[in-house]
Design a protein around this motif. Structure first.
Motif, mmCIF file in Angstrom:
data_model
loop_
_atom_site.group_PDB
_atom_site.id
_atom_site.type_symbol
_atom_site.label_atom_id
_atom_site.label_comp_id
_atom_site.label_asym_id
_atom_site.label_seq_id
_atom_site.Cartn_x
_atom_site.Cartn_y
_atom_site.Cartn_z
ATOM 1 N N GLY A 179 0.155 -1.802 0.076
ATOM 2 C CA GLY A 179 -0.455 -0.035 -0.355
ATOM 3 C C GLY A 179 0.662 1.300 0.211
ATOM 4 O O GLY A 179 0.313 1.947 0.018
ATOM 5 N N ARG A 180 2.191 0.815 0.085
ATOM 6 C CA ARG A 180 3.131 2.349 0.058
ATOM 7 C C ARG A 180 3.551 2.359 -1.388
ATOM 8 O O ARG A 180 3.575 1.247 -1.894
ATOM 9 C CB ARG A 180 3.824 2.528 1.095
ATOM 10 N N ARG A 181 4.222 3.591 -2.034
ATOM 11 C CA ARG A 181 4.863 4.117 -3.083
ATOM 12 C C ARG A 181 6.548 3.583 -2.892
ATOM 13 O O ARG A 181 6.917 3.110 -1.428
ATOM 14 C CB ARG A 181 4.758 5.018 -3.440
ATOM 15 N N GLU A 182 6.213 3.137 -4.011
ATOM 16 C CA GLU A 182 8.748 2.143 -3.602
ATOM 17 C C GLU A 182 9.271 4.111 -3.705
ATOM 18 O O GLU A 182 9.976 3.480 -2.035
ATOM 19 C CB GLU A 182 8.748 2.588 -5.438
ATOM 20 N N GLU A 184 8.652 6.362 -0.935
ATOM 21 C CA GLU A 184 7.720 5.969 -0.083
ATOM 22 C C GLU A 184 9.318 5.485 0.445
ATOM 23 O O GLU A 184 10.065 5.263 1.744
ATOM 24 C CB GLU A 184 6.536 6.089 0.724
ATOM 25 N N GLU A 221 6.578 5.749 -8.535
ATOM 26 C CA GLU A 221 5.069 5.682 -7.867
ATOM 27 C C GLU A 221 4.336 4.629 -7.749
ATOM 28 O O GLU A 221 3.070 5.147 -7.179
ATOM 29 C CB GLU A 221 4.536 7.187 -8.739
ATOM 30 N N ARG A 222 4.780 3.693 -8.177
ATOM 31 C CA ARG A 222 4.059 2.627 -8.155
ATOM 32 C C ARG A 222 3.709 1.800 -6.630
ATOM 33 O O ARG A 222 4.705 2.048 -6.072
ATOM 34 C CB ARG A 222 4.241 0.999 -8.288
ATOM 35 N N VAL A 223 2.731 2.027 -6.608
ATOM 36 C CA VAL A 223 2.370 1.460 -4.984
ATOM 37 C C VAL A 223 2.243 -0.265 -4.765
ATOM 38 O O VAL A 223 2.211 -1.047 -5.756
ATOM 39 C CB VAL A 223 1.062 1.853 -5.045
ATOM 40 N N ALA A 225 2.234 -3.610 -3.643
ATOM 41 C CA ALA A 225 0.954 -4.910 -3.398
ATOM 42 C C ALA A 225 1.284 -6.057 -2.626
ATOM 43 O O ALA A 225 2.577 -6.642 -2.766
ATOM 44 C CB ALA A 225 -0.005 -4.910 -4.163
#
Length: 375
Positions: A179-182, A184, A221-223, A225
């Motif tokens: 659930g977090r972006r790369e 982050e 920005e990829r989340v 999963a």
């Protein structure tokens, strides 16, 4: 926070390095070395100019003469405070004067010199005009092993940098991934490396799912999963010496295939490590790791060299690659990092920094190489 183990190198340490560099240059048939601002100058003198400008700063090393640092007059006070300043002569020049004429007086007019790869073309071309009989070769081409063999104090710093990277991994495996972006998670890696003593972070690769098939993916920005493989590759400089490690984690339970590929890369990494010993060729490390992957039918998906040197920069000679027959020597430090990259699906890489010992190799990264499950 990991405590600092910074070593204060002395003028004698830098004098010994400059003497060794001068001697090695002569053995390679060079008249001397010309060292511009950058990692070689830091390693040889302890001096980092306050700014990289068009003004000439150049260390001149040549047999039969004392080391000379040609430096702009307005930066001479900074150069005089460098740890290695007592081991060299400063020759300053003022704006309006010709620094190339001053440098030319120090050079064999028909000599061939090794010059820093990052020297400005502006300066090299001016030196060629000032000393038309001279010729030049890049330091990486002429003396690729200049910084490759680390002394005991350097190995202590490399070991501490590796331990700091390991501490970073032990913490990052416990942060939320799903659930977090790369980007982050990459920011978390940067923050943790700095918390554990890194003054410079060079890369924080977080490559999730299909992005893992790109070895140099930029965290974006990829989340992330559940069900993703995530390649983590991070490092930088701590007390002036490099760290670099890769581990591949999985968000939730992996499939049988994902476990199989990860186990294969782990086996290849172990084979590469076991090939490390004095006298072995650099390519032997690459061959050992690559053979495991090729024999399992994944050879076309291992698309980069097995390793690179590391020291005052995070990528430098020697390189663990086919065709590199240079022998391993105790004190060399380099990565062993095989990988498998399945386009559109996932990737796996496992990387340790290894140093050559008198009878084999020693890992500077000791975190688990098993597949780690994260949430």
């Amino acid at each position: 926070m990991t405590g600092s183990t910074a070593v204060s190198f002395t003028a004698d340490d830098y004098r010994a390095r400059m003497e060794r560099a001068t001697r090695t240059a002569a053995e390679a048939g060079l008249a001397g070395l010309l060292v511009a601002p950058g990692p070689d100058l830091v390693w040889l003198t302890g001096y980092t100019p306050p700014a990289i400008t068009e003004r000439l700063t150049l260390l001149v090393l040549a047999a039969g003469q004392d080391p000379v640092l040609v430096v702009p007059a307005l930066e001479a006070p900074d150069a005089q405070r460098a740890a290695g300043a007592a081991a060299l002569t400063l020759r300053d020049w003022t704006d309006g004067k010709d620094p190339y004429a001053a440098t030319a007086a120090l050079l064999d007019t028909s000599g061939r010199f090794g010059i820093s790869d990052n020297a400005w073309a502006l300066h090299l071309l001016a030196l060629q005009r000032a000393v038309p009989g001279s010729s030049y070769a890049s330091l990486t081409e002429a003396l690729p092993m200049l910084r490759a063999v680390k002394d005991a104090a350097e190995l202590d710093l490399m070991t501490a940098a590796g331990a700091a990277a390991d501490a970073t991994f032990e913490e990052i495996r416990n942060v939320p991934f799903a659930g977090r972006r790369e980007a982050e998670v990459a920011a978390d890696l940067d923050r943790l490396l700095r918390r554990h003593g890194h003054e410079q972070v060079d890369f924080t690769i977080v490559a999730s799912g299909p992005n893992g098939a790109d070895p140099h993916h930029e965290a974006g920005e990829r989340v992330i999963a559940r069900g993703d493989m995530v390649v983590l590759d991070f490092g930088g400089l701590r007390d002036g010496y490099g760290s670099d490690t890769s581990r591949t984690v999985h968000v939730g339970e992996p499939t049988d295939e994902e476990r199989r590929v990860h186990d294969l890369v782990r086996e290849a990494q172990e084979a590469g490590f076991r090939a490390v010993r004095p006298g072995a060729a650099c390519q032997d490390v690459d061959r050992a790791a690559r053979r495991v992957i090729a024999d399992a039918g994944y050879g076309e998906y291992f698309i980069h060299r097995t390793g690179h040197g590391i020291g005052v920069t995070t990528h430098e000679p020697p390189y663990m690659i086919e065709g590199e027959e240079r022998p391993l020597v105790p004190g060399m430090c380099f990565s062993v990092e095989p990988g498998i990259y399945l386009p559109g699906r996932f990737g796996v890489r496992i990387e340790d920094i290894v140093t050559v010992t008198e009878d084999g190799g020693r890992r500077l990264n000791t975190t688990t190489r098993e597949l780690v499950i994260v949430e």
